[in-house]
Design a protein around this motif. Structure first.
Motif, PDB file in Angstrom:
ATOM      1  N   ASP A 222       0.755  -1.268  -0.006  1.00 31.50           N
ATOM      2  CA  ASP A 222      -0.026  -0.159   0.066  1.00 31.50           C
ATOM      3  C   ASP A 222       0.801   1.546  -0.268  1.00 31.50           C
ATOM      4  OD1 ASP A 222      -2.702   1.136  -0.039  1.00 31.50           O
ATOM      5  OD2 ASP A 222      -2.236   1.749   2.452  1.00 31.50           O
ATOM      6  N   GLY A 223       0.608   1.985  -0.911  1.00 33.14           N
ATOM      7  CA  GLY A 223       1.177   3.517  -1.449  1.00 33.14           C
ATOM      8  C   GLY A 223       2.525   3.265  -1.650  1.00 33.14           C
ATOM      9  N   VAL A 224       3.255   2.315  -1.878  1.00 33.39           N
ATOM     10  CA  VAL A 224       4.642   1.417  -2.574  1.00 33.39           C
ATOM     11  C   VAL A 224       4.456   2.232  -4.096  1.00 33.39           C
ATOM     12  CG1 VAL A 224       6.349   0.446  -3.075  1.00 33.39           C
ATOM     13  CG2 VAL A 224       4.928   0.321  -1.451  1.00 33.39           C
ATOM     14  N   GLU A 225       5.666   3.335  -4.229  1.00 32.89           N
ATOM     15  CA  GLU A 225       5.843   3.844  -6.204  1.00 32.89           C
ATOM     16  C   GLU A 225       6.518   2.589  -6.926  1.00 32.89           C
ATOM     17  OE1 GLU A 225       7.097   7.055  -5.895  1.00 32.89           O
ATOM     18  OE2 GLU A 225       5.338   8.596  -5.058  1.00 32.89           O
ATOM     19  N   ALA A 226       5.650   2.985  -7.765  1.00 39.26           N
ATOM     20  CA  ALA A 226       6.408   1.647  -9.060  1.00 39.26           C
ATOM     21  C   ALA A 226       7.900   2.181  -9.097  1.00 39.26           C
ATOM     22  CB  ALA A 226       5.882   1.620 -10.528  1.00 39.26           C
ATOM     23  N   PRO A 227       8.856   1.180  -9.383  1.00 35.28           N
ATOM     24  CA  PRO A 227      10.269   1.671  -9.041  1.00 35.28           C
ATOM     25  C   PRO A 227      10.468   2.186 -10.231  1.00 35.28           C
ATOM     26  CG  PRO A 227       9.962  -1.075  -9.609  1.00 35.28           C
ATOM     27  CD  PRO A 227       8.487  -0.342  -8.865  1.00 35.28           C
ATOM     28  N   ASP A 228      11.591   2.886 -10.345  1.00 33.44           N
ATOM     29  CA  ASP A 228      12.514   3.086 -11.269  1.00 33.44           C
ATOM     30  C   ASP A 228      13.918   2.591 -12.203  1.00 33.44           C
ATOM     31  OD1 ASP A 228      11.513   5.364 -12.041  1.00 33.44           O
ATOM     32  OD2 ASP A 228      12.292   6.578 -11.014  1.00 33.44           O
ATOM     33  N   GLU A 229      14.359   1.429 -11.165  1.00 31.67           N
ATOM     34  CA  GLU A 229      15.418   0.354 -11.261  1.00 31.67           C
ATOM     35  C   GLU A 229      15.007  -0.478 -10.040  1.00 31.67           C
ATOM     36  OE1 GLU A 229      18.139   2.607  -8.376  1.00 31.67           O
ATOM     37  OE2 GLU A 229      18.900   2.730 -10.817  1.00 31.67           O
ATOM     38  N   PHE A 250      19.334 -22.324  -3.133  1.00 36.41           N
ATOM     39  CA  PHE A 250      18.105 -22.817  -2.349  1.00 36.41           C
ATOM     40  C   PHE A 250      16.676 -21.993  -1.668  1.00 36.41           C
ATOM     41  CE2 PHE A 250      20.975 -26.709  -3.177  1.00 36.41           C
ATOM     42  CZ  PHE A 250      20.006 -27.740  -4.374  1.00 36.41           C
ATOM     43  N   VAL A 251      16.274 -20.998  -2.132  1.00 30.52           N
ATOM     44  CA  VAL A 251      15.319 -20.353  -0.969  1.00 30.52           C
ATOM     45  C   VAL A 251      14.106 -20.659  -1.376  1.00 30.52           C
ATOM     46  CG1 VAL A 251      16.604 -18.647  -2.623  1.00 30.52           C
ATOM     47  CG2 VAL A 251      14.811 -19.611  -3.987  1.00 30.52           C
ATOM     48  N   HIS A 252      13.668 -20.179  -0.592  1.00 27.54           N
ATOM     49  CA  HIS A 252      11.784 -19.762  -0.103  1.00 27.54           C
ATOM     50  C   HIS A 252      11.733 -18.782  -0.665  1.00 27.54           C
ATOM     51  CE1 HIS A 252      10.258 -23.285   0.270  1.00 27.54           C
ATOM     52  NE2 HIS A 252      10.471 -23.870   2.295  1.00 27.54           N
ATOM     53  N   TYR A 253      10.541 -18.453  -1.141  1.00 29.14           N
ATOM     54  CA  TYR A 253       9.748 -16.866  -1.268  1.00 29.14           C
ATOM     55  C   TYR A 253       8.778 -16.655  -1.544  1.00 29.14           C
ATOM     56  CZ  TYR A 253       8.780 -19.191  -6.038  1.00 29.14           C
ATOM     57  OH  TYR A 253       7.819 -19.752  -7.214  1.00 29.14           O
ATOM     58  N   THR A 254       8.180 -16.029  -1.715  1.00 27.84           N
ATOM     59  CA  THR A 254       6.901 -14.951  -1.657  1.00 27.84           C
ATOM     60  C   THR A 254       6.758 -13.892  -2.851  1.00 27.84           C
ATOM     61  OG1 THR A 254       6.182 -16.261   0.487  1.00 27.84           O
ATOM     62  CG2 THR A 254       4.345 -14.288  -0.731  1.00 27.84           C
ATOM     63  N   GLY A 255       5.619 -14.199  -3.827  1.00 28.65           N
ATOM     64  CA  GLY A 255       5.966 -13.025  -5.123  1.00 28.65           C
ATOM     65  C   GLY A 255       4.496 -12.053  -4.454  1.00 28.65           C
ATOM     66  N   VAL A 256       4.497 -10.757  -5.117  1.00 29.51           N
ATOM     67  CA  VAL A 256       2.588 -10.554  -4.866  1.00 29.51           C
ATOM     68  C   VAL A 256       3.154  -9.030  -6.463  1.00 29.51           C
ATOM     69  CG1 VAL A 256       2.131 -10.624  -2.701  1.00 29.51           C
ATOM     70  CG2 VAL A 256       3.994  -8.669  -3.339  1.00 29.51           C
ATOM     71  N   LYS A 257       1.762  -8.741  -6.878  1.00 27.67           N
ATOM     72  CA  LYS A 257       1.966  -7.946  -7.658  1.00 27.67           C
ATOM     73  C   LYS A 257       2.249  -6.610  -7.298  1.00 27.67           C
ATOM     74  CE  LYS A 257      -1.847  -8.993 -10.013  1.00 27.67           C
ATOM     75  NZ  LYS A 257      -2.914  -9.657 -10.972  1.00 27.67           N
ATOM     76  N   LEU A 258       3.152  -5.807  -7.403  1.00 29.90           N
ATOM     77  CA  LEU A 258       3.215  -4.494  -6.983  1.00 29.90           C
ATOM     78  C   LEU A 258       1.603  -3.553  -7.224  1.00 29.90           C
ATOM     79  CD1 LEU A 258       4.599  -1.681  -5.136  1.00 29.90           C
ATOM     80  CD2 LEU A 258       5.698  -1.609  -7.398  1.00 29.90           C
ATOM     81  N   SER A 259       1.576  -3.518  -8.417  1.00 35.17           N
ATOM     82  CA  SER A 259      -0.317  -2.676  -8.755  1.00 35.17           C
ATOM     83  C   SER A 259      -1.133  -3.319  -7.398  1.00 35.17           C
ATOM     84  CB  SER A 259      -0.915  -3.281  -9.476  1.00 35.17           C
ATOM     85  OG  SER A 259      -1.144  -4.887 -10.312  1.00 35.17           O
ATOM     86  N   ASP A 260      -1.190  -4.185  -7.192  1.00 35.31           N
ATOM     87  CA  ASP A 260      -2.753  -4.993  -5.832  1.00 35.31           C
ATOM     88  C   ASP A 260      -1.897  -5.029  -4.975  1.00 35.31           C
ATOM     89  OD1 ASP A 260      -2.598  -7.031  -7.467  1.00 35.31           O
ATOM     90  OD2 ASP A 260      -4.042  -6.867  -8.726  1.00 35.31           O
TER      91      ASP A 260
END
Length: 343
Positions: A222-229, A250-260
């Motif tokens: 929430d409120g995070v601006e789109a990154p230039d880099e 070897f990693v564990h990860y979680t990914g979300v879309k910045l838009s929503d």
């Protein structure tokens, strides 16, 4: 925030899998029954054999590769079987590095030999291969969780494990270990560091993260601006070695879309870490660039612009041969990545 335990990595590489309790079952269907590697006479002889003193076993180097001798002769040519009824551990060389703690990762090289046959089972010597043991991992053989804390970096140890402290009554047919076989280990301790890293003060303007190291991270955009880099921000600073280009990570990860903020993927739902060769194009560019140079056991926040993720949305075209865009094309992405190990 806790770092995820290395529960599943034992299945990733044979030298490490051998040190895990999970390797005890000889059959994937869990069928009972002793290993066929020892005849009934062999098993009876082993069971009735005397307990042997680990101090009679010596380690000699042959062309830089350790071998085990017993009473001055190669173990396989000695008066076998070698039997112990309790775990024995002996320091061969003192270390001058940091002391290993009960909640450390320990990087080792090791040689494992069957005390009944004298045959080598697994060795990481003669190659550049090392193994990292998570001493908080309950699937690790208890002898290592009990005996490695208190040792030091640079130390070498010799250990003898009775069958009940190793593969138990099932043995391990695949490895040639019978249900009564004593195991001998020579181990060199190369490095150690805490499993849990140090939390890093959150950076204003970046997504906020809640993570317990056992379930998918909760990421608030929430409120995070789109990154230039590409943005690379450690959330937990690990103390392991830096990830190098070309390593298997070897990693564990979680990914979300910045838009929503919608979660689109997480390794936790698959029940095991994800592994890949970093810097080789097996993953999106933001991962290849962002994880190199980070320390093992770090938790890293990646905010990745679309061009370094799955690309921008393609321009409209009338061509019927155009490849369909990835479903995440045009999306800036946010990942929380826990770096478990790198080899």
């Amino acid at each position: 925030m806790r770092s995820p335990r290395l529960r599943f990595l034992a299945a990733a590489a044979a030298p490490l899998a051998f040190l895990a309790v999970a390797a005890c079952s000889p059959d994937s269907d869990g069928a009972d029954g002793p290993s066929t590697t020892s005849s009934p006479d062999d098993a009876a002889a082993t069971s009735a054999g005397p307990s042997d003193d680990l101090s009679d076993v010596a380690v000699e180097q042959q062309d830089g590769v350790p071998v085990l001798n017993w009473h001055g002769e190669p173990l396989a040519e000695g008066d076998l079987p070698f039997v112990t009824h309790e775990t024995q551990s002996e320091q061969l060389q003192a270390g001058d590095g940091e002391e290993v703690g009960a909640e450390h990762d320990v990087q080792v090289r090791y040689l494992a030999v069957n005390g009944t046959t004298g045959e080598e089972i697994v060795s990481t010597f003669g190659t550049d291969e090392t193994v990292t043991l998570d001493l908080t991992d309950e699937t690790l053989l208890p002898a290592f969780r009990d005996n490695l804390p208190g040792t030091s970096e640079g130390e070498s140890v010799l250990m003898a494990l009775p069958a009940e402290d190793a593969f138990g009554e099932l043995g391990n047919e695949q490895l040639g270990v019978g249900p009564e076989d004593t195991l001998l280990f020579y181990m060199e301790i190369l490095d150690s560091y805490p499993v849990a890293g140090e939390p890093v003060e959150p950076v204003e303007g970046l997504p906020t993260v809640e993570s317990d190291g056992e379930t998918p991270a909760v990421i608030d955009v929430d409120g995070v601006e789109a990154p230039d880099e590409l943005v690379v921000q450690p959330l937990v600073q690990g103390q392991g070695a830096e990830v190098e280009e070309g390593q298997m990570v070897f990693v564990h990860y979680t990914g979300v879309k910045l838009s929503d903020g919608e979660q689109f993927d997480t390794s936790y739902n698959r029940g095991q870490p994800f592994n890949f060769q970093v810097g080789s194009g097996q993953v999106i560019e933001g991962w290849d660039q962002g994880l190199i140079g980070q320390n093992v056991r770090s938790q890293v926040l990646l905010v990745i612009p679309a061009e370094q993720a799955y690309g921008e949305l393609p321009e409209e075209t009338d061509s019927t041969t155009a490849q369909p865009a990835h479903e995440l094309a045009g999306e800036d992405l946010v990942f929380v990545v826990d770096i478990i190990a790198a080899y």
